[in-house]
Design a protein around this motif. Structure first.
Motif, PDB file in Angstrom:
ATOM      1  N   ASP A  12       0.813  -1.222   0.000  1.00  0.00           N
ATOM      2  CA  ASP A  12       0.000   0.000   0.000  1.00  0.00           C
ATOM      3  C   ASP A  12       0.852   1.280   0.000  1.00  0.00           C
ATOM      4  OD1 ASP A  12      -2.213  -1.586   0.073  1.00  0.00           O
ATOM      5  OD2 ASP A  12      -2.412  -1.507   2.272  1.00  0.00           O
ATOM      6  N   GLY A  13       1.868   1.307  -0.789  1.00  0.00           N
ATOM      7  CA  GLY A  13       2.681   2.520  -0.922  1.00  0.00           C
ATOM      8  C   GLY A  13       3.722   2.711   0.164  1.00  0.00           C
ATOM      9  N   ASP A  14       3.724   1.838   1.165  1.00  0.00           N
ATOM     10  CA  ASP A  14       4.749   1.940   2.217  1.00  0.00           C
ATOM     11  C   ASP A  14       5.798   0.856   1.988  1.00  0.00           C
ATOM     12  OD1 ASP A  14       3.670   4.067   3.662  1.00  0.00           O
ATOM     13  OD2 ASP A  14       2.236   2.737   4.673  1.00  0.00           O
ATOM     14  N   TYR A  15       7.059   1.249   2.234  1.00  0.00           N
ATOM     15  CA  TYR A  15       8.166   0.305   2.055  1.00  0.00           C
ATOM     16  C   TYR A  15       8.575  -0.246   3.420  1.00  0.00           C
ATOM     17  CZ  TYR A  15       8.452   2.415  -2.548  1.00  0.00           C
ATOM     18  OH  TYR A  15       8.155   2.875  -3.810  1.00  0.00           O
ATOM     19  N   TYR A  16       8.683  -1.585   3.497  1.00  0.00           N
ATOM     20  CA  TYR A  16       9.084  -2.214   4.748  1.00  0.00           C
ATOM     21  C   TYR A  16      10.390  -2.949   4.519  1.00  0.00           C
ATOM     22  CZ  TYR A  16       4.283  -1.302   6.164  1.00  0.00           C
ATOM     23  OH  TYR A  16       3.114  -0.686   6.456  1.00  0.00           O
ATOM     24  N   TYR A  17      11.311  -2.842   5.495  1.00  0.00           N
ATOM     25  CA  TYR A  17      12.629  -3.478   5.366  1.00  0.00           C
ATOM     26  C   TYR A  17      12.899  -4.312   6.602  1.00  0.00           C
ATOM     27  CZ  TYR A  17      13.134   0.110   1.824  1.00  0.00           C
ATOM     28  OH  TYR A  17      12.926   0.919   0.736  1.00  0.00           O
ATOM     29  N   LEU A  18      13.316  -5.565   6.387  1.00  0.00           N
ATOM     30  CA  LEU A  18      13.639  -6.436   7.522  1.00  0.00           C
ATOM     31  C   LEU A  18      15.150  -6.683   7.533  1.00  0.00           C
ATOM     32  CD1 LEU A  18      12.184  -8.504   9.646  1.00  0.00           C
ATOM     33  CD2 LEU A  18      13.004 -10.197   8.017  1.00  0.00           C
ATOM     34  N   PHE A  19      15.775  -6.438   8.685  1.00  0.00           N
ATOM     35  CA  PHE A  19      17.213  -6.706   8.842  1.00  0.00           C
ATOM     36  C   PHE A  19      17.392  -7.749   9.929  1.00  0.00           C
ATOM     37  CE2 PHE A  19      16.754  -2.402   7.287  1.00  0.00           C
ATOM     38  CZ  PHE A  19      17.704  -2.316   6.282  1.00  0.00           C
ATOM     39  N   ASP A  20      18.382  -8.624   9.692  1.00  0.00           N
ATOM     40  CA  ASP A  20      18.648  -9.692  10.646  1.00  0.00           C
ATOM     41  C   ASP A  20      19.503  -9.155  11.807  1.00  0.00           C
ATOM     42  OD1 ASP A  20      18.706 -12.143  11.734  1.00  0.00           O
ATOM     43  OD2 ASP A  20      20.406 -12.867  10.525  1.00  0.00           O
ATOM     44  N   LEU A  21      19.053  -9.441  13.004  1.00  0.00           N
ATOM     45  CA  LEU A  21      19.856  -9.060  14.168  1.00  0.00           C
ATOM     46  C   LEU A  21      20.481 -10.319  14.789  1.00  0.00           C
ATOM     47  CD1 LEU A  21      17.661  -6.297  15.903  1.00  0.00           C
ATOM     48  CD2 LEU A  21      19.627  -5.992  14.410  1.00  0.00           C
ATOM     49  N   LYS A  22      20.962 -11.204  13.900  1.00  0.00           N
ATOM     50  CA  LYS A  22      21.626 -12.449  14.326  1.00  0.00           C
ATOM     51  C   LYS A  22      20.776 -13.229  15.331  1.00  0.00           C
ATOM     52  CE  LYS A  22      25.356 -11.637  11.937  1.00  0.00           C
ATOM     53  NZ  LYS A  22      25.598 -12.405  10.748  1.00  0.00           N
ATOM     54  N   ASN A  23      21.397 -13.665  16.404  1.00  0.00           N
ATOM     55  CA  ASN A  23      20.680 -14.510  17.363  1.00  0.00           C
ATOM     56  C   ASN A  23      19.567 -13.784  18.111  1.00  0.00           C
ATOM     57  OD1 ASN A  23      22.346 -16.596  16.710  1.00  0.00           O
ATOM     58  ND2 ASN A  23      23.843 -16.078  18.309  1.00  0.00           N
ATOM     59  N   TYR A  24      19.647 -12.440  18.104  1.00  0.00           N
ATOM     60  CA  TYR A  24      18.695 -11.698  18.917  1.00  0.00           C
ATOM     61  C   TYR A  24      17.308 -11.639  18.286  1.00  0.00           C
ATOM     62  CZ  TYR A  24      16.709  -8.134  21.897  1.00  0.00           C
ATOM     63  OH  TYR A  24      15.899  -7.478  22.766  1.00  0.00           O
TER      64      TYR A  24
END
Lengths: 372, 949
Positions: free
Chosen positions: B93-105
């Motif tokens: 819906d026009g919004d950009y979402y970004y997922l980053f890995d925080l390793k084990n956390y």
């Protein structure tokens, strides 16, 4: 649907009559009033407390109606729907955490229908930065913000916020609007030197720039551009032409007005974060006025709805800097058939586009507000 | 985007991460800068735990409520598989979402609402996130470390054990919190240092501490040491240290150790050892033999010094031995049998007399044997305590003999020891003193002291006994029943062969009967047997005494000679017995009429002499004479008869009429004859001027008596005003005497006479009643008088009926107490504690109390504070002097300050001019009374004055 009454006399009875007239029809009234009216809580509290309408607004050095600047009288705007108004009192005495917790208590009534937030804050209170941060930390960019700091040019902190509780001081008051809005923010001040890293600061006080006493660095730059060398005595007069600009990723830097020299530290209107980068800025008449117009244009071009009213929040220090030329700035912004209301404020509150919410200095904020 | 701006933004983000070990704070700062510098509209951190993603941080908080965001986040988390770019991207819906890995956390999710992030930004973010992961881990580790450190510190604190480390190569010392606590050093102000530690070590222990460490360092062996710490305030702490050093390649790397505060333990050890020492000292100092035998073979395991002395042997010769090895077989058997029986019964055994052979001969002992059991109740020791009673036994035998001898003597006998404590008394002692032998045994004879003799008497007595060995004389003692009696006492000291006093013996006889006879004779020598009054001899003595007293007090003495008119006629008509009865009656009446300190003497036949002491004026004698004429004029019953007599009195005053008893008596006698010549039943002064002054007094007294009935008194009123407002507040009621012949008699002339004669009580009542009635009338007719002030005399305050009288005066006038103010002078009220009770009762009626003439007496502030008073009235003598007289001004100011500090109102009397009024106003006294406003005036004049105003 809006209805605007401009009450020019500043007389209490006339104010009361105007409010009575509006509240018979509209469930909410926004008030922008001039400090010269000299209203006191004793005079207004009963009127405001007994009002059947929801009330918010502020007292400012001057107010703007269409293309005219007034130092007396009030603008009363009737709004056809009942606004949800939130109030946080005693902000100077509260910690950032306490303010944040209080704001968090209000997000319950907030939902996707809220498009715009109208914000008034006591411009002479402490913890303004913390209060604005608390708004963003809780509400984020889920709506547009527009508003400013109330107060008197006497710099004496006195009750300057209109609420249903009465005329209050040291408070933050804000209302959820379902009306669409677009916001433009520009100041026109240009960098003459920088960036300098803020290596030590506390709240509104810049203590060190590039690991050197802040004033030492500031003076080095300002003395190159100013007609007279800056010192303790002439500090305010010279410094008002050389504000700081905090670097951001947006087009314009956020202006921070240094108003006080405390030893070698510079006290600004609004917080300056340690670790941030600042430039030293300078302005001229044409660029400032052009910036105000650009703010208006940005807001106008961004809007995707039919606007009903234009809200112009402009910094009092711009009018002090521009003097008689300030009328040109007003006319530049009022470039529409839609009614314009506004005020000269102590600091401006807005989100710059769909980005971070800020407490600005020396900045022109123009909002187009639609029906809703 | 401007590349340099992006660089700045990323730099700012980078330096904002990991600035705090507080996870919440760190994330808050990091996210805030992410949002502001990258223009994101939201950031969230999910923690992955047990396969579940939990949203643990979101900014802004409203995200948590925003289903649109949460849905998008969930979609992202489902994908999870991070691509090479280091992130996953989603457009909803026009919004950009970004997922980053925080390793084990877990994961970081960012939302950007306007446009997508540039690849370079995302690339940089993936790198920055590595820093974020490290920062999160650091926060969590720090938290865990803090937790375990806190636990360790808590444990150390409980055990009072601190720890330390010394990095030898870096020359750095670290102390734990408890180490700082033990050393009482503020960790916030001082760093750990070896010098700081050595400064604390007790100077006498420093070398030892240093040596211990150095030795351990050389020997590579751990060390343990106990030493003292000396603090600035002189306190000492005991600490125990354990330490050791780590070595690498033979090189000392690091010393570690612990330090424990053992002060309390040391204190306990010290107490125990001290107690043991004390106990030993006690045992060794006992004048009794103490021994302990072990229960099995009954061998001696302990002997004290007294035991060694008794047996004449060193304890090394005694310990380990049994009775057979030390005593005769016969004695040993007896001892052992007693021991066995004691241990068998488990009870303490008292052997009243047992013989024992010693190098000093056979001794007689009184022994206690005490069984001591072990923890299981089995006999472990036998404790013996023996007293050598040989000498006592001998003495007892000797005393037995003495007591038989003295038993039958008629004189009281008491035998005391060398300390003068009673050992024995005979029956005669008990008969005379009332004390039985049991009651008095062991006490000192001074129990009989009557208090009649002073210290020097006894001192001299004992001195004589000390020198000569005996003393005898008359002593007044006190019997058991409290009666004081005289005795003839002989005391002798008994000495032993070394010349030491062993006993005192007192022999005495009761001589009270002889003494009584002597006293009677002495009384008769100084008194008239018929009337029991002092005779001429004693009279002379009394006059002389009175004259001496007068010298000191600067007063006057009156000698009055009395003669009963026509006594001879009565004596002749009724006979001597009746004449005697008459004289006795006269004597009684005279005594009753006079003060205790005055003397009445019968000098001959019908002549009496009276001595009045400490008079202020001759007039007082006149008043007394008048009183005597009155009491003797009352009819006298003589059996079935009733007679009336008259008296004549002559008065001589010392010093005016003489200073010698003989001369004064002669002059009084002369005055008596003049009185008789004047027609009897009267008195005369020796000096004629005195007679005339006394006449005026008498005249006044008579006049006063009639004046009330004849309505010759009037009440004048003087206004009291509020100076500031010029308003009348109250009035003071003042009595005036309008004598039909003398006109207006000044109060100074008749008030003292009224006081002296007691008339003042009636007069005071009259004024009070009149004033109350007047006040009521003013209230009824609306005259603006707030109160009436009435003076109260000392006599009135003493009068038992005062309260009832005041109540009745108020009731009769139908006046509430609040309209009445009573004025009492300062000198009177300060004199008697009991007045405060009376004042309290008056106060309870609503009446206000004012202290009149304030400043003239010596007020006790403490007393003043406890008196129920409302007002101080500054005496007019001070007002007269203000403002010119500095003293008067200061006193006036002080009284005003005093009144203010005690919350009392204050009024000045005698205000006569504007200067005085101005001064008072400036100093805070707003109420006044005086001629400046109005003199005391009759009621009509007062009302006219009021109307004029």
């Amino acid at each position: 649907m809006f209805e605007i009454i401009y009450e020019p006399t500043g007389k209490l009875s006339a104010f009361d009559e105007s409010l009575q007239a509006l509240q018979r029809v509209y469930p909410t009234v926004v008030i922008l009033s001039c400090d010269d009216n000299g209203y006191t809580p004793q005079q207004l509290d009963k009127i405001l407390q007994q009002s059947s309408a929801k009330i918010l607004g502020g007292v400012f050095p001057s107010i703007i109606y269409n293309d005219q600047l007034f130092n007396q009288g009030s603008l009363l705007v009737g709004i056809h729907n009942e606004l949800d108004i939130q109030l946080i009192e005693g902000i100077s005495q509260k910690s950032a955490t306490e303010i944040d917790e209080e704001v968090e208590g209000h997000i319950e009534g907030f939902d996707d229908s809220v498009k715009t937030m109208l914000v008034f804050i006591d411009g002479l209170a402490k913890n303004i930065g913390e209060s604005i941060d608390a708004l963003f930390d809780n509400y984020g960019l889920s709506c547009n913000y527009i508003g400013g700091g109330s107060g008197s040019l006497s710099f004496i902190q006195k009750p300057s916020l209109f609420t249903n509780q009465g005329l209050l001081k040291d408070a933050l008051v804000y209302a959820y609007l379902t009306a669409n809005s677009s916001v433009g923010v520009r100041h026109g001040w240009k960098s003459i030197m920088g960036p300098f890293e803020v290596t030590s600061s506390r709240g509104t006080e810049i203590q060190e720039l590039d690991y050197r006493p802040a004033f030492e660095v500031y003076k080095e730059v300002v003395d190159q551009f100013s007609e007279q060398p800056i010192n303790q005595e002439n500090f305010f007069d010279v410094a008002k032409s050389f504000p700081f600009g905090v670097n951001t990723l947006t087009d314009e830097k956020i202006v921070r007005d240094p108003i006080l020299l405390d030893g070698s530290s510079l006290v600004c209107v609004g917080n300056v974060e340690e670790g941030s980068y600042v430039d030293i800025l300078q302005g001229n008449k044409d660029e400032l006025i052009a910036a105000a117009k650009a703010a208006r244009d940005a807001s106008y071009n961004n809007k995707t709805f039919e606007d009903e009213i234009v809200l112009f929040i402009d910094c009092i220090s711009r009018s002090l800097f521009l003097g008689d030329d300030f009328q040109e700035e007003v006319e530049a912004v009022h470039n529409s058939k839609k009614p314009l209301i506004g005020a000269l404020t102590f600091g401006e509150v807005a989100n710059n586009g769909k980005e971070y919410l800020e407490f600005f200095n020396k900045t022109a904020v123009v909002g187009h507000i639609g029906h809703g | 985007m401007d590349k340099s701006a992006l660089q700045l933004a990323l730099y700012e983000i980078s330096i904002s991460i990991g600035n705090s070990f507080d996870l919440d704070k760190m994330l808050n700062e990091a996210v805030k800068v992410l949002l502001s510098r990258l223009g994101c509209s939201g950031a969230a951190i999910y923690q992955r735990s047990g396969g579940v993603d939990k949203l643990c941080y979101a900014k802004p908080k409203v995200i948590i409520k925003n289903e649109r965001y949460l849905q998008a986040y969930r979609q992202l988390l489902e994908k999870r598989q991070i691509q090479k770019t280091g992130h996953i991207e989603l457009l909803i819906d026009g919004d950009y979402y970004y997922l980053f890995d925080l390793k084990n956390y877990g994961h970081l999710v960012l939302t950007k609402s306007t446009h997508a992030m540039q690849p370079i930004t995302l690339h940089a973010l993936a790198k920055i996130n590595l820093k974020l992961v490290t920062a999160i881990r650091a926060c969590l580790d720090h938290e865990a470390l803090k937790f375990s450190q806190a636990k360790l510190e808590q444990t150390q604190s409980l055990a009072k054990i601190g720890s330390w480390e010394f990095d030898i190569q870096a020359d750095k010392i670290w102390w734990s919190e408890e180490t700082f606590n033990i050393f009482e050093i503020d960790a916030n102000q001082f760093e750990a240092s070896y010098e700081g530690f050595m400064d604390l070590v007790h100077p006498e222990d420093r070398d030892m501490v240093n040596d211990a460490y150095q030795k351990s360092l050389c020997s590579t062996e751990p060390y343990q040491i106990e030493h003292r710490l000396l603090f600035e305030d002189g306190r000492i702490k005991y600490v125990q240290e354990y330490g050791g050093t780590e070595y690498r390649d033979g090189q000392a790397i690091r010393s570690i150790g612990s330090v424990q505060d053992i002060t309390e333990r040391k204190a306990v050890e010290h107490t125990v050892s001290q107690r043991e020492n004390e106990l030993n000292t006690i045992i060794e100092s006992l004048p009794l033999t103490l021994f302990v035998k072990e229960a099995k073979e009954l061998r001696f395991v302990r002997f004290n010094a007294a035991g060694e002395k008794l047996l004449g042997r060193d304890r090394s010769e005694l310990l380990g031995k049994n009775d057979y090895e030390l005593f005769s077989k016969e004695h040993a058997e007896s001892f052992i049998q007693q021991d066995r029986e004691t241990l068998a019964t488990g009870e303490i055994r008292s052997i009243l007399e047992e013989e024992i052979d010693t190098p000093n001969g056979t001794k007689l002992l009184h022994t206690l044997k005490v069984p001591i059991n072990d923890e299981s109740g089995q006999p472990k020791y036998l404790l013996g305590i023996s007293e050598d009673i040989t000498e006592r036994k001998e003495r007892q035998a000797s005393l037995q003999l003495s007591s038989t001898v003295i038993e039958n003597l008629a004189e009281g006998i008491m035998i005391c020891d060398a300390d003068n404590r009673l050992l024995s008394v005979n029956p005669a002692f008990t008969r005379i003193t009332g004390y039985t032998a049991d009651e008095i045994f062991g006490r000192k004879p001074n129990i009989l002291k009557s208090g009649r003799h002073d210290q020097s008497f006894y001192h001299e007595m004992w001195n004589t006994i000390e020198i000569t060995g005996t003393w005898q004389g008359e002593v007044w003692n006190r019997r058991y029943n409290g009666e004081i009696y005289p005795e003839w006492l002989s005391i002798s000291s008994i000495r032993n062969e070394f010349g030491e006093v062993t006993n005192y013996i007192g022999v005495f006889s009761d001589i009270s009967t002889i003494k009584e006879n002597e006293a009677e004779l002495r009384f008769l020598a100084h008194h008239d047997p018929l009337t029991q009054l002092p005779n001429r001899v004693l009279l002379n003595d009394r006059i002389e005494h009175a004259l001496l007293q007068k010298e000191r007090s600067k007063g006057m003495v009156a000698i009055m000679y009395l003669d009963l008119d026509r006594f001879k006629t009565i004596n002749d008509s009724f006979g001597h017995p009746y004449g005697d009865l008459l004289l006795q009656t006269v004597a009684i009446r005279l005594q009753d009429a006079l003060r205790h300190e005055d003397t009445v003497s019968r000098v001959s036949g019908d002549e009496f002499v009276i001595v009045l002491e400490d008079l202020k004026s001759a007039d007082e004698a006149g008043v007394v004479a008048q009183k005597i004429l009155g009491v003797l004029a009352e009819p006298i019953a003589l059996g079935e008869h009733e007679v009336t007599i008259t008296t004549s009195i002559g008065i001589a005053m010392a010093p005016t009429d003489g200073d010698e008893p003989v001369l004064l008596l002669k002059n009084a006698d002369a005055a008596l004859y003049r009185a008789k010549d004047m027609g009897r039943n009267s008195f005369e002064y020796f000096s004629s001027e005195m007679s005339s002054s006394s006449f005026e007094t008498l005249f006044m007294l008579n006049g006063l008596n009639k004046a009330i009935e004849n309505s010759e008194f009037v009440v004048y009123y003087q206004p009291q005003v509020h100076m500031d407002k010029g308003r009348l507040t109250g009035v003071e009621a003042l009595i005036r005497w309008l004598h039909p012949d003398l006109g207006l008699v000044p109060p100074g002339r008749f008030i003292p006479i009224a006081e002296e004669s007691g008339m003042i009580v009636r007069l005071g009542e009259w004024v009070l009643r009149e004033s109350c009635k007047q006040m009521k009338a003013w209230l009824d007719n609306g005259t603006p008088v707030e109160y009436v002030a009435v003076n109260l005399s000392a006599r009135q305050l003493l009068d038992k009926n005062l309260i009832d009288m005041v109540k009745s005066a108020l009731a009769d006038a139908e006046l509430a107490g609040k309209y009445l103010e009573l004025e009492v002078t300062e000198t009177i009220v300060m004199k008697e504690e009991s007045y405060s009770e009376v004042l309290n009762e008056l106060k309870a009626l609503g009446i206000r109390i004012s202290i009149d003439d304030f400043g003239t007496g010596y007020s006790s502030l403490v007393r003043l504070k406890h008196l129920p008073i409302d007002k101080l009235k500054i005496d007019m003598s001070f007002i007269k002097g203000v403002p010119d007289n500095e003293d008067d001004s200061n006193i006036t100011q002080t009284i005003i300050n005093l009144a203010n500090s005690m919350n009392l109102s204050v009024i000045a009397e005698g205000v006569e001019n504007e200067q005085q009024a101005g001064f008072l106003q400036n100093r805070g006294c707003l109420h006044a009374q005086g001629y400046l406003y109005s003199p005391p005036v009759p009621v009509t004049d007062f009302e006219a004055w009021l109307n004029r105003r």
